[in-house]
Design a protein around this motif. Structure first.
Motif, PDB file in Angstrom:
ATOM      1  N   SER A 212       2.824  47.716  74.190  1.00 29.07           N
ATOM      2  CA  SER A 212       4.001  47.101  73.760  1.00 29.07           C
ATOM      3  C   SER A 212       4.029  45.697  73.797  1.00 29.07           C
ATOM      4  N   ASP A 213       3.629  44.948  75.099  1.00 27.68           N
ATOM      5  CA  ASP A 213       3.526  43.451  75.036  1.00 27.68           C
ATOM      6  C   ASP A 213       2.576  42.750  74.159  1.00 27.68           C
ATOM      7  N   GLU A 214       1.800  43.597  73.321  1.00 28.14           N
ATOM      8  CA  GLU A 214       1.017  43.040  72.262  1.00 28.14           C
ATOM      9  C   GLU A 214       1.665  42.919  70.879  1.00 28.14           C
ATOM     10  N   ILE A 215       3.072  43.368  70.783  1.00 25.54           N
ATOM     11  CA  ILE A 215       3.673  43.339  69.924  1.00 25.54           C
ATOM     12  C   ILE A 215       4.554  41.910  69.857  1.00 25.54           C
ATOM     13  N   ALA A 216       4.082  41.170  68.698  1.00 25.58           N
ATOM     14  CA  ALA A 216       4.729  39.588  68.942  1.00 25.58           C
ATOM     15  C   ALA A 216       6.072  39.746  68.170  1.00 25.58           C
ATOM     16  N   TYR A 217       6.588  40.517  67.308  1.00 25.72           N
ATOM     17  CA  TYR A 217       7.751  40.502  66.793  1.00 25.72           C
ATOM     18  C   TYR A 217       8.079  41.872  66.410  1.00 25.72           C
ATOM     19  N   LEU A 218       9.414  42.208  66.189  1.00 28.54           N
ATOM     20  CA  LEU A 218       9.860  43.674  65.850  1.00 28.54           C
ATOM     21  C   LEU A 218      11.055  43.391  64.929  1.00 28.54           C
ATOM     22  N   ASN A 219      10.674  44.009  63.797  1.00 22.52           N
ATOM     23  CA  ASN A 219      11.742  43.970  62.607  1.00 22.52           C
ATOM     24  C   ASN A 219      12.645  45.096  62.928  1.00 22.52           C
ATOM     25  N   MET A 220      13.693  44.892  63.077  1.00 21.56           N
ATOM     26  CA  MET A 220      15.073  45.833  63.412  1.00 21.56           C
ATOM     27  C   MET A 220      15.070  46.641  62.293  1.00 21.56           C
TER      28      MET A 220
ATOM     29  N   GLN B  10       1.570  32.722  59.983  1.00 23.28           N
ATOM     30  CA  GLN B  10       1.348  32.501  61.093  1.00 23.28           C
ATOM     31  C   GLN B  10       2.436  31.259  61.411  1.00 23.28           C
ATOM     32  N   SER B  11       3.450  30.894  60.918  1.00 22.62           N
ATOM     33  CA  SER B  11       4.181  29.796  61.141  1.00 22.62           C
ATOM     34  C   SER B  11       5.878  30.003  61.280  1.00 22.62           C
ATOM     35  N   TRP B  12       6.178  31.224  61.206  1.00 15.05           N
ATOM     36  CA  TRP B  12       7.674  31.467  61.267  1.00 15.05           C
ATOM     37  C   TRP B  12       7.789  33.018  61.521  1.00 15.05           C
ATOM     38  N   LEU B  13       9.205  33.303  62.060  1.00 16.51           N
ATOM     39  CA  LEU B  13       9.479  34.454  62.401  1.00 16.51           C
ATOM     40  C   LEU B  13      10.782  34.744  61.400  1.00 16.51           C
ATOM     41  N   PRO B  14      11.467  35.801  60.863  1.00 14.49           N
ATOM     42  CA  PRO B  14      12.618  36.146  60.320  1.00 14.49           C
ATOM     43  C   PRO B  14      13.985  35.484  61.331  1.00 14.49           C
ATOM     44  N   LEU B  15      14.868  34.872  61.061  1.00 14.04           N
ATOM     45  CA  LEU B  15      15.991  34.596  61.490  1.00 14.04           C
ATOM     46  C   LEU B  15      16.962  35.811  61.728  1.00 14.04           C
ATOM     47  N   HIS B  16      17.395  36.037  62.823  1.00 14.90           N
ATOM     48  CA  HIS B  16      18.562  36.997  63.064  1.00 14.90           C
ATOM     49  C   HIS B  16      19.917  36.559  62.576  1.00 14.90           C
TER      50      HIS B  16
ATOM     51  N   TYR C 162      16.783  37.819  70.612  1.00 12.64           N
ATOM     52  CA  TYR C 162      16.717  37.589  69.133  1.00 12.64           C
ATOM     53  C   TYR C 162      16.212  36.278  68.672  1.00 12.64           C
ATOM     54  N   VAL C 163      15.466  36.368  67.481  1.00 15.36           N
ATOM     55  CA  VAL C 163      15.099  35.146  66.761  1.00 15.36           C
ATOM     56  C   VAL C 163      16.069  34.307  66.274  1.00 15.36           C
ATOM     57  N   LEU C 164      16.416  33.367  66.988  1.00 10.68           N
ATOM     58  CA  LEU C 164      17.353  32.515  66.585  1.00 10.68           C
ATOM     59  C   LEU C 164      16.985  30.758  66.178  1.00 10.68           C
ATOM     60  N   HIS C 165      15.597  30.979  66.355  1.00  8.00           N
ATOM     61  CA  HIS C 165      14.772  29.678  65.853  1.00  8.00           C
ATOM     62  C   HIS C 165      13.716  30.105  65.132  1.00  8.00           C
ATOM     63  N   ALA C 166      13.284  29.898  63.770  1.00  4.77           N
ATOM     64  CA  ALA C 166      12.448  30.213  63.060  1.00  4.77           C
ATOM     65  C   ALA C 166      10.981  30.065  63.336  1.00  4.77           C
ATOM     66  N   GLU C 167      10.640  28.771  63.850  1.00  2.27           N
ATOM     67  CA  GLU C 167       9.258  28.462  64.041  1.00  2.27           C
ATOM     68  C   GLU C 167       8.667  29.166  65.182  1.00  2.27           C
ATOM     69  N   LEU C 168       7.433  29.600  64.634  1.00  2.00           N
ATOM     70  CA  LEU C 168       6.376  30.345  65.357  1.00  2.00           C
ATOM     71  C   LEU C 168       5.481  29.426  66.302  1.00  2.00           C
ATOM     72  N   GLN C 169       5.627  29.412  67.592  1.00  3.11           N
ATOM     73  CA  GLN C 169       5.040  28.661  68.487  1.00  3.11           C
ATOM     74  C   GLN C 169       3.458  28.898  68.710  1.00  3.11           C
ATOM     75  N   GLN C 170       3.016  30.123  68.269  1.00  2.00           N
ATOM     76  CA  GLN C 170       1.590  30.342  68.667  1.00  2.00           C
ATOM     77  C   GLN C 170       1.242  31.569  67.702  1.00  2.00           C
ATOM     78  N   PRO C 171      -0.018  31.560  67.439  1.00  2.00           N
ATOM     79  CA  PRO C 171      -0.585  32.733  66.469  1.00  2.00           C
ATOM     80  C   PRO C 171      -0.207  33.803  67.125  1.00  2.00           C
ATOM     81  N   ILE C 172       0.085  34.887  66.212  1.00  8.01           N
ATOM     82  CA  ILE C 172       0.351  36.216  66.477  1.00  8.01           C
ATOM     83  C   ILE C 172      -0.601  37.262  65.893  1.00  8.01           C
TER      84      ILE C 172
END
Length: 399
Positions: A281-289, A345-351, A365-375
């Motif tokens: 589970s800790d290898e999942i870098a983002y979860l789209n609910m 590899q540069s953003w995540l969807p905002l909540h 929750y993703v409140l800042h879109a910028e992705l800080q490291q590769p996923i």
């Protein structure tokens, strides 16, 4: 079988894809919409009598006509599918030319099919007592996959899955199984659903529609916004920049329209997906609910996430405040968002930016879109009426 046994199914590559929704029709529009607070929904008065509702309407034109041999199943739903296909059609035909047409399959999801095109005729028949010839072909669920199969000239398996909100995610899982069972070399999967009065009035009667823009996990959430979308993906065994790693499915059958309050089926689907993908589970870098913004759904999904991810604070967001709930196409459009996240590899969807329910505010929750490291891996949830649950895991091969 031992519950602890790890089941593995080889990943399949997403060779080509197309996605149309309220977000727009290309990757740049998806990224722009999902990383800003701009509203992408539309206030409409054309669906429910004497009531305006927010909907996720596709803002661009669809193709204006279909080939004569598809006239009997012509509908806005089919035109939506063909419009999406048109953006990748040349590449699809070129890629699949290497395969026998009998080993090319189509599996799609929908919940409305072409019923919107018959609504006016049915009203005239029942209300005005006008004799009308009403063709049911265009609103049959099977017409979507069969229509695209005929359009492409393929001769392999072709069928439509209709399990409400999990339909198109299940179509993707079915395509992966078909390839791994060596029953097809390439499969066109995804889903299409269009706005129609039937579904909007149905959800209104259930008191499930939001009076405003929906607020997944929000303190004042009061329901969903309905949307429309078309998402298509060409799968094959060949490695691609984004791979469909695994699909975990469950059926809790708790209630015809309500999820299990503790999220047992949702958690089971996520855990199965992780087991099949062979990752933790800790290898999942983002979860789209699934994140519908209804009180019960959001509460149970957060419980399920906490069950599966334990102390790991996986970044999560719902994208339905930007697309609307696209019903049978929800899994497909959200898969397209996840695919683009892995490619860019540069953003995540905002909540959604409103206040979070205090009982659900422990999540990341993703409140800042910028992705800080590769996923490398992301997960997408789709939970439907009747407890039809599925979680998809996507991974990237990009360095």
């Amino acid at each position: 079988m031992d519950d602890k046994m790890t089941i593995s199914h080889p990943a399949v590559g997403i060779q080509l894809s197309a996605a149309l929704s309220a977000l727009g029709h290309n990757a740049a529009q998806i990224r722009q919409s999902m990383t800003s607070e701009e509203n992408t929904l539309t206030l409409s008065s054309g669906f429910i009598p004497e009531k305006q509702v927010w909907v996720g309407a596709y803002p661009h034109a669809l193709i204006e006509e279909v080939p004569d041999f598809l006239a009997h199943v012509d509908s806005r739903n089919l035109r939506f599918a063909l419009t999406a296909l048109s953006s990748i059609e040349a590449e699809v035909r070129a890629y699949t030319a290497q395969f026998d047409v009998k080993r090319l399959a189509v599996i799609l999801g929908t919940s409305t099919s072409g019923i919107a095109d018959n609504e006016i005729l049915l009203k005239q028949y029942f209300v005005n007592q006008v004799h009308e010839e009403i063709s049911h072909y265009k609103q049959e669920m099977g017409s979507l996959a069969k229509g695209l199969q005929k359009y492409l000239g393929w001769e392999g398996p072709a069928y439509t899955i209709s399990t409400a909100c999990s339909s198109s995610a299940k179509a993707m899982a079915a395509g992966q199984r078909l390839i791994n069972a060596d029953l097809a070399d390439a499969v066109l999967v995804g889903g299409v659903d269009t706005l129609c009065r039937l579904t909007l009035n149905g959800f209104d009667s259930l008191e499930s529609l939001s009076n405003d823009l929906c607020q997944p996990c929000g303190a004042q959430r009061d329901g969903i916004n309905i949307g429309e979308a078309a998402g298509l993906f060409l799968l094959s065994k060949e490695t691609a920049p984004v791979m469909l790693m695994a699909a975990g499915e469950s059926m809790d059958a708790w209630h015809i329209s309500a999820p299990h309050p503790e999220g047992k089926g949702a958690a089971e689907a996520m855990q199965k997906a992780l087991s099949i993908a062979g990752i933790t589970s800790d290898e999942i870098a983002y979860l789209n609910m699934h994140g519908t913004a209804t009180p019960q759904n959001d509460a149970m999904e957060i419980k399920a996430v906490q069950t599966v991810f334990q102390s790991y604070e996986v970044p999560i967001s719902s994208t339905k405040h930007k697309t609307g709930h696209c019903l049978g196409a929800a899994g497909a459009i959200e898969a397209a968002i996840c695919q683009q996240v892995l490619i860019d590899q540069s953003w995540l969807p905002l909540h959604q930016a409103g206040p979070i329910d205090p009982e659900l505010d422990q999540a990341n929750y993703v409140l800042h879109a910028e992705l800080q490291q590769p996923i490398k891996y992301v997960m997408s949830n789709s939970f439907a009426f009747g407890g039809s649950n599925i979680s998809l895991i996507f991974g990237t091969t990009l360095k």
